[in-house]
Write an enzyme that holds these catalytic residues in place. Structure first.
Site, PDB file in Angstrom:
ATOM      1  CB  CYS A  87       8.766 -12.696  16.523  1.00  0.00           C
ATOM      2  SG  CYS A  87      10.013 -12.174  17.703  1.00  0.00           S
ATOM      3  CG  HIS A 204       6.371 -15.805  19.421  1.00  0.00           C
ATOM      4  ND1 HIS A 204       7.024 -16.318  18.328  1.00  0.00           N
ATOM      5  CD2 HIS A 204       7.209 -14.898  19.970  1.00  0.00           C
ATOM      6  CE1 HIS A 204       8.218 -15.749  18.220  1.00  0.00           C
ATOM      7  NE2 HIS A 204       8.360 -14.882  19.204  1.00  0.00           N
ATOM      8  CD  GLU A 206       4.904 -18.935  17.064  1.00  0.00           C
ATOM      9  OE1 GLU A 206       4.086 -17.996  16.991  1.00  0.00           O
ATOM     10  OE2 GLU A 206       6.128 -18.754  17.238  1.00  0.00           O
TER      11      GLU A 206
END
Lengths: 230, 69
Positions: A87, A204, A206
């Site tokens: 990002c 994302h 994660e």
């Protein structure tokens, strides 16, 4: 055990999530390093986490890219260390010139925070080799400046050299206008550099690395990166 | 290149009666005050700044206007 540096900028906000996944989910060591004092020579891999470094002033990632960590990142990239920009990290990598093109305001200019489908376009890189060719994965996005922009001849070069890692698609893996959340050209959601050791992506990973979060597709990206070390 | 803010402004202007508006684009203006001896010196310094950080050549064009020397 490989050591991963997660760089913190003023305004990073996914740094601790990223460290948590690398350490508690994957079982590797990750340190949070403040951008001004980080010594990347001590690390085997680097993650630039999501967030809003410098409040996205001027352009997302532009000011962070001008700090001295910029040169250290360029050196690490030259040395072949794996670098993942998520990002805001992707925005910083394009501003640094480590990845080609630019990220700008979404074509429908609002902040989009939702799960999207991605078609895995390149399955040969260290980051994406745990996926099957054209596999459709599910990851969340959260951005307002995620529209990837580039032009020919660079855009064709990226295609021809298989540097497009992920494309926004529908659940069936069809890359359509309707499945493009931000107007990115070629539905590009993630790019790899020529050498194959730098990946930038707007979604994302994660936030999609544990069953409780609804998807574990992101874990494969981080795991692939970490397992490539040694 | 698509400028979503410019596009919204164009549509809004057309809706309130300015039908002749063919395009609208929104940019950024950055005002700087420099210590310098001449306009040429200012222009050359600011051009370097644009190339280094203020503009991104992939998505931006820029103009420099020097005043007050």
């Amino acid at each position: 055990m490989p050591k991963i540096s997660v760089i913190q900028f003023p305004g990073s906000n996914c740094d601790r999530d990223t460290k948590h996944v690398i350490e508690d989910v994957i079982g590797c060591r990750a340190d949070l390093n403040w951008y001004e004092s980080a010594d990347l020579s001590n690390y085997d891999g680097i993650v630039l986490p999501g967030g809003f470094s410098y409040g996205d002033y001027l352009r997302a990632g532009a000011i962070a890219a001008q700090t001295k960590i910029g040169n250290s990142l360029k050196r690490a990239a030259r040395e072949g260390k794996p670098i993942l920009g998520i990002c805001n990290g992707f925005q910083i990598l394009t501003e640094l010139g480590l990845l080609k093109g630019a990220l700008t305001t979404n074509s429908y200019p609002k902040f989009r925070c939702e799960h999207v489908y991605l078609k895995v376009n390149n399955t040969e890189s260290i980051f994406t080799r745990k996926f099957d060719k054209n596999e459709v994965i599910n990851l969340p996005i959260a951005h307002k400046e995620g529209r990837y922009y580039n032009q020919d001849p660079e855009l064709s070069e990226l295609k021809n050299s298989n540097q497009i890692a992920f494309k926004y698609s529908n659940k069936e893996g069809e890359v359509t206008k309707a499945s493009n959340p931000n107007g990115s050209c070629e539905n590009i959601a993630g790019l790899i550099n020529e050498k194959g050791n730098v990946l930038g992506m707007m979604p994302h990973p994660e936030r999609a690395s544990e069953d409780i979060l609804g998807s574990t597709d992101g874990k494969k990206i981080l795991k692939g990166m970490i397992e490539s070390i040694n | 290149m698509l400028d979503p803010e410019g596009k919204a402004i164009k549509k809004s202007l057309q809706k309130v009666g300015f039908e002749d508006v063919e395009d609208a684009r929104v940019g950024k203006q950055i005002k700087l005050r420099l210590k310098a001896e001449s306009k040429e010196e200012v222009r050359s310094e600011v051009d370097k700044m644009c190339k280094k950080i203020l503009a991104n050549p992939v998505i931006h064009q820029y103009n420099i206007k020097v005043e007050g020397i």
